[in-house]
Design a protein around this motif. Structure first.
Motif, PDB file in Angstrom:
ATOM      1  N   LYS A 135       0.829  -1.192   0.000  1.00 30.10           N
ATOM      2  CA  LYS A 135       0.000   0.000   0.000  1.00 30.10           C
ATOM      3  C   LYS A 135       0.866   1.246   0.000  1.00 30.10           C
ATOM      4  O   LYS A 135       2.071   1.179   0.249  1.00 30.10           O
ATOM      5  N   VAL A 136       0.220   2.367  -0.271  1.00 32.15           N
ATOM      6  CA  VAL A 136       0.887   3.656  -0.168  1.00 32.15           C
ATOM      7  C   VAL A 136       0.890   4.044   1.302  1.00 32.15           C
ATOM      8  O   VAL A 136      -0.154   4.375   1.870  1.00 32.15           O
ATOM      9  N   ARG A 137       2.033   3.940   1.938  1.00 34.51           N
ATOM     10  CA  ARG A 137       2.162   4.235   3.366  1.00 34.51           C
ATOM     11  C   ARG A 137       3.428   5.060   3.621  1.00 34.51           C
ATOM     12  O   ARG A 137       4.435   4.886   2.943  1.00 34.51           O
ATOM     13  N   ARG A 138       3.335   5.919   4.601  1.00 37.03           N
ATOM     14  CA  ARG A 138       4.500   6.703   4.985  1.00 37.03           C
ATOM     15  C   ARG A 138       5.222   6.108   6.183  1.00 37.03           C
ATOM     16  O   ARG A 138       6.437   6.177   6.295  1.00 37.03           O
ATOM     17  N   LYS A 139       4.442   5.550   7.118  1.00 35.13           N
ATOM     18  CA  LYS A 139       5.031   5.030   8.338  1.00 35.13           C
ATOM     19  C   LYS A 139       4.923   3.508   8.382  1.00 35.13           C
ATOM     20  O   LYS A 139       3.840   2.952   8.495  1.00 35.13           O
ATOM     21  N   VAL A 140       6.062   2.861   8.261  1.00 33.77           N
ATOM     22  CA  VAL A 140       6.175   1.410   8.409  1.00 33.77           C
ATOM     23  C   VAL A 140       7.462   1.142   9.176  1.00 33.77           C
ATOM     24  O   VAL A 140       8.341   2.014   9.272  1.00 33.77           O
ATOM     25  N   PRO A 141       7.632  -0.053   9.759  1.00 29.78           N
ATOM     26  CA  PRO A 141       8.885  -0.368  10.462  1.00 29.78           C
ATOM     27  C   PRO A 141      10.098  -0.175   9.557  1.00 29.78           C
ATOM     28  O   PRO A 141      10.112  -0.587   8.396  1.00 29.78           O
ATOM     29  N   VAL A 142      11.111   0.490  10.079  1.00 29.32           N
ATOM     30  CA  VAL A 142      12.301   0.841   9.304  1.00 29.32           C
ATOM     31  C   VAL A 142      13.432  -0.122   9.630  1.00 29.32           C
ATOM     32  O   VAL A 142      13.711  -0.401  10.808  1.00 29.32           O
ATOM     33  N   MET A 143      14.099  -0.609   8.596  1.00 29.89           N
ATOM     34  CA  MET A 143      15.235  -1.515   8.767  1.00 29.89           C
ATOM     35  C   MET A 143      16.469  -0.714   9.196  1.00 29.89           C
ATOM     36  O   MET A 143      16.805   0.310   8.573  1.00 29.89           O
ATOM     37  N   VAL A 144      17.133  -1.156  10.241  1.00 27.64           N
ATOM     38  CA  VAL A 144      18.344  -0.496  10.694  1.00 27.64           C
ATOM     39  C   VAL A 144      19.515  -0.885   9.786  1.00 27.64           C
ATOM     40  O   VAL A 144      19.728  -2.064   9.502  1.00 27.64           O
ATOM     41  N   LYS A 145      20.268   0.105   9.312  1.00 25.63           N
ATOM     42  CA  LYS A 145      21.421  -0.115   8.435  1.00 25.63           C
ATOM     43  C   LYS A 145      21.037  -0.945   7.210  1.00 25.63           C
ATOM     44  O   LYS A 145      21.697  -1.930   6.863  1.00 25.63           O
ATOM     45  N   GLU A 146      19.965  -0.540   6.577  1.00 26.20           N
ATOM     46  CA  GLU A 146      19.503  -1.242   5.370  1.00 26.20           C
ATOM     47  C   GLU A 146      20.541  -1.158   4.259  1.00 26.20           C
ATOM     48  O   GLU A 146      20.838  -2.136   3.591  1.00 26.20           O
ATOM     49  N   VAL A 147      21.074   0.058   4.050  1.00 20.88           N
ATOM     50  CA  VAL A 147      22.178   0.260   3.104  1.00 20.88           C
ATOM     51  C   VAL A 147      23.352   0.783   3.927  1.00 20.88           C
ATOM     52  O   VAL A 147      23.365   1.945   4.352  1.00 20.88           O
ATOM     53  N   ASN A 148      24.323  -0.068   4.159  1.00 22.46           N
ATOM     54  CA  ASN A 148      25.452   0.282   5.018  1.00 22.46           C
ATOM     55  C   ASN A 148      26.644   0.695   4.151  1.00 22.46           C
ATOM     56  O   ASN A 148      27.423  -0.139   3.698  1.00 22.46           O
ATOM     57  N   LEU A 149      26.747   2.008   3.916  1.00 25.63           N
ATOM     58  CA  LEU A 149      27.838   2.525   3.091  1.00 25.63           C
ATOM     59  C   LEU A 149      28.920   3.089   4.012  1.00 25.63           C
ATOM     60  O   LEU A 149      28.975   4.295   4.292  1.00 25.63           O
ATOM     61  N   ASP A 150      29.748   2.203   4.495  1.00 29.34           N
ATOM     62  CA  ASP A 150      30.853   2.608   5.355  1.00 29.34           C
ATOM     63  C   ASP A 150      31.804   3.520   4.579  1.00 29.34           C
ATOM     64  O   ASP A 150      32.234   3.203   3.471  1.00 29.34           O
ATOM     65  N   ARG A 151      32.106   4.688   5.146  1.00 28.92           N
ATOM     66  CA  ARG A 151      32.886   5.692   4.422  1.00 28.92           C
ATOM     67  C   ARG A 151      34.255   5.168   4.010  1.00 28.92           C
ATOM     68  O   ARG A 151      34.726   5.410   2.905  1.00 28.92           O
ATOM     69  N   ARG A 152      34.899   4.423   4.894  1.00 30.29           N
ATOM     70  CA  ARG A 152      36.235   3.899   4.566  1.00 30.29           C
ATOM     71  C   ARG A 152      36.165   2.925   3.393  1.00 30.29           C
ATOM     72  O   ARG A 152      37.007   2.964   2.493  1.00 30.29           O
ATOM     73  N   LYS A 153      35.139   2.059   3.393  1.00 31.09           N
ATOM     74  CA  LYS A 153      35.010   1.091   2.302  1.00 31.09           C
ATOM     75  C   LYS A 153      34.619   1.776   0.996  1.00 31.09           C
ATOM     76  O   LYS A 153      35.051   1.360  -0.090  1.00 31.09           O
ATOM     77  N   VAL A 154      33.798   2.818   1.092  1.00 33.48           N
ATOM     78  CA  VAL A 154      33.429   3.567  -0.116  1.00 33.48           C
ATOM     79  C   VAL A 154      34.667   4.208  -0.735  1.00 33.48           C
ATOM     80  O   VAL A 154      34.894   4.133  -1.952  1.00 33.48           O
ATOM     81  N   LEU A 155      35.488   4.839   0.112  1.00 34.67           N
ATOM     82  CA  LEU A 155      36.713   5.466  -0.395  1.00 34.67           C
ATOM     83  C   LEU A 155      37.663   4.418  -0.970  1.00 34.67           C
ATOM     84  O   LEU A 155      38.313   4.656  -1.997  1.00 34.67           O
ATOM     85  N   SER A 156      37.724   3.261  -0.327  1.00 36.71           N
ATOM     86  CA  SER A 156      38.602   2.192  -0.828  1.00 36.71           C
ATOM     87  C   SER A 156      38.129   1.679  -2.180  1.00 36.71           C
ATOM     88  O   SER A 156      38.937   1.457  -3.096  1.00 36.71           O
ATOM     89  N   ALA A 157      36.812   1.494  -2.324  1.00 28.65           N
ATOM     90  CA  ALA A 157      36.266   1.017  -3.594  1.00 28.65           C
ATOM     91  C   ALA A 157      36.493   2.046  -4.697  1.00 28.65           C
ATOM     92  O   ALA A 157      36.861   1.698  -5.830  1.00 28.65           O
ATOM     93  N   GLY A 158      36.292   3.332  -4.379  1.00 27.66           N
ATOM     94  CA  GLY A 158      36.536   4.374  -5.369  1.00 27.66           C
ATOM     95  C   GLY A 158      37.994   4.444  -5.774  1.00 27.66           C
ATOM     96  O   GLY A 158      38.322   4.600  -6.955  1.00 27.66           O
ATOM     97  N   ALA A 159      38.886   4.303  -4.793  1.00 24.11           N
ATOM     98  CA  ALA A 159      40.323   4.321  -5.087  1.00 24.11           C
ATOM     99  C   ALA A 159      40.717   3.122  -5.934  1.00 24.11           C
ATOM    100  O   ALA A 159      41.566   3.233  -6.842  1.00 24.11           O
ATOM    101  N   ALA A 160      40.100   1.968  -5.659  1.00 23.80           N
ATOM    102  CA  ALA A 160      40.395   0.773  -6.463  1.00 23.80           C
ATOM    103  C   ALA A 160      39.954   0.984  -7.911  1.00 23.80           C
ATOM    104  O   ALA A 160      40.668   0.590  -8.847  1.00 23.80           O
TER     105      ALA A 160
END
Length: 543
Positions: free
Chosen positions: A282-307
């Motif tokens: 359904k079209v809903r605004r409030k539903v249970p939210v997943m904790v750390k659904e997309v975990n973009l760790d800054r160090r890993k992001v920088l490492s992947a970009g550098a690679a």
């Protein structure tokens, strides 16, 4: 009962196959055969990032990205033909007992698709495109063009040969002389093995590629974290966990109520298997939210970009990288002939997504993907293989099916002036020059009268001589040369004309090039001095 997802997914997949089958000369003028390629967000954003330009042909994918804000990853669940193929392979293995499939249990490798995406962005920032290694639409197009399509034609020929004696008795007299022309493709074995490996990865987890490795899915996922249309669980839920086990993406949490919407492809399977009908979308605004659904760790992001940048640097410093500059002079092989209308080499490699659509559409099967002839960055880009077949002068399908404009869409009349190379005679192999035997094949086959047979001192028979200003580089002379092995007349990129913009006709006039075909270019085929008509792969011919 057929599931709702299949009611849309199957017709869309059939449409993809029909469009791919239609990618052949003459192209249907009212139909965009490369439609699905234009919907791939990785192709769209990646091509524009590397080319540093807005590419209208693939801008449609921005709509797919926008849909993620409202409907989630519907592209992955309904539109993507690679996803449909993976679903079919997973369905064949569906008899085994379901495993624990919650988001927490199956999320060990989910972050990989984001690291691949960041790495591709890093390479794009440095000016190198590797999106063809990960684009699901590029892989699906190559798989069905290079592997499935020829296989279907071969099986059809076996069927016709088997039943040919009885066809007249069954009232199918018109099929007794039918024979399908089966194309041949370079890299087809590798493409098949890679795609089968992707399908086999479903034995680890359903849709393993889509869950963990696909950067195109990662693009849509980033816009689908909080979609407007969401999964909702009512109080009627009995915690039977059937929805958790049935979810093909493992997007449902252990508590059953919480959903990782960035992973949900809105297939509605959880709602369909729920015995209490407690699950709905359904079209809903409030539903249970997943904790750390997309975990973009800054160090890993920088490492992947550098690679990604590091890989691009290695590619740019490769000895055979075709950078387009005079110094250091690139070591380009003399056998690398690009299709008529191809952009200048650096821009061509930036835009080409190696989808194989131009290779599939080629009338004579002369376009073939290369390995490392164009350097690391040129892997799987198309080239003209003149020894296999010439480039038909009435066909310009390759440019019209290219989704990114790496090959310009030219009219057949304009294409005549798109010089792709120049023929050169290897006198040590030529029958007339070396053996003093009569041979007029290259002279007679040349569509542009660029080759003439002349009496020259020291030769008792006429020998072929090339007028370079008349040679278009089509390659029919190389294809028809009777010398065994390498042809005695070779087409090389010397004198090629490649324009990012402007008229080929005017450029040819400026360079003093004169191209006059022996016969008028017709709508479908050209009847020249050859003994046979050119037929597209899959075209029905008589035995």
């Amino acid at each position: 009962m057929i599931r709702f997802q299949r009611l849309l997914q199957i017709p869309l997949f059939v449409l993809f196959v029909l469009l791919l089958w239609s990618a052949a000369h003459p192209l249907p003028g009212w139909l965009d055969v490369g439609l699905f390629l234009r919907f791939d967000p990785l192709i769209s954003l990646g091509s524009m990032a590397v080319a540093r330009a807005f590419i209208p042909g693939v801008a449609w994918a921005l709509i797919i990205v926008g849909l993620g804000l409202f409907l989630g990853r519907v592209f992955c669940g309904y539109i993507c033909p690679m996803g449909a193929t993976i679903d079919f392979a997973d369905w064949l293995r569906a008899k085994k007992k379901p495993r624990e499939n919650s988001f927490e249990e199956g999320g060990r490798y989910r972050h990989l698709k984001y690291w691949f995406l960041v790495g591709l962005a890093g390479s794009a920032l440095a000016g190198i495109s590797w999106i063809f290694l990960f684009s699901p639409l590029s892989w699906a197009t190559r798989f069905y063009s290079f592997f499935v399509y020829p296989l279907v034609l071969m099986v059809s020929n076996v069927f016709l040969d088997t039943f040919r004696p009885v066809l007249p008795h069954l009232g199918f007299d018109n099929l007794t002389l039918v024979r399908l022309n089966v194309p041949q493709y370079n890299t087809n074995l590798f493409v098949a093995l890679f795609c089968f490996a992707v399908l086999a990865s479903g034995m680890i987890r359903p849709r393993f590629w889509c869950r963990n490795l696909c950067p195109a899915g990662a693009v849509v996922a980033l816009f689908s974290v909080r979609p407007l249309f969401r999964r909702v669980v009512s109080e009627d839920c009995t915690q039977c966990r059937k929805c958790v086990r049935a979810c093909p993406m493992g997007a449902i949490s252990r508590d059953v109520e919480t959903t990782a919407h960035s992973e949900c492809i809105t297939c509605l399977k959880c709602a369909e298997v729920c015995p209490e009908k407690a699950v709905s979308f359904k079209v809903r605004r409030k539903v249970p939210v997943m904790v750390k659904e997309v975990n973009l760790d800054r160090r890993k992001v920088l490492s992947a970009g550098a690679a990604g940048i590091a890989v691009a640097a290695v590619t740019l410093t490769n000895l055979h990288h075709l950078h387009g500059k005079e110094s250091p002079r690139p070591l380009r092989t003399s056998r690398l002939i690009r299709a008529p209308g191809s952009l200048p080499e650096p821009e061509f490699q930036d835009r080409c997504v190696r989808c194989g659509e131009c290779v599939k559409a080629c009338l004579t099967n002369t376009l073939q993907p290369v390995w490392f002839e164009a350097g690391l960055a040129g892997l799987w880009t198309p080239k003209v293989t003149a020894r296999l077949a010439g480039c038909e002068q009435a066909c310009a399908a390759c440019g019209h099916v290219c989704p990114t404009g790496a090959i310009r869409p030219l009219s057949p009349e304009e294409k005549l002036f798109a010089k792709i190379g120049t023929a050169r005679i290897d006198k040590s192999r030529c029958i007339a020059w070396e053996q003093d035997k009569k041979c007029l094949i290259c002279d007679e086959i040349c569509p542009y009268n660029a080759i003439s047979s002349q009496f020259l001192p020291g030769h008792p028979v006429t020998v072929p001589v090339i007028d370079e200003n008349k040679c278009n580089g089509c390659g029919f002379c190389e294809n028809k040369c009777p010398v065994i092995g390498e042809s005695a007349i070779l087409v090389e990129p010397l004198g090629e004309v490649r324009l990012a913009a402007g008229s080929y006709r005017e450029k040819a006039k400026e360079l003093g090039l004169v191209f006059h075909a022996k016969t008028e270019v017709k709508d479908h085929f050209v009847l020249d001095a050859a003994d046979e008509k050119p037929f597209p792969p899959g075209f029905i011919t008589g035995q």
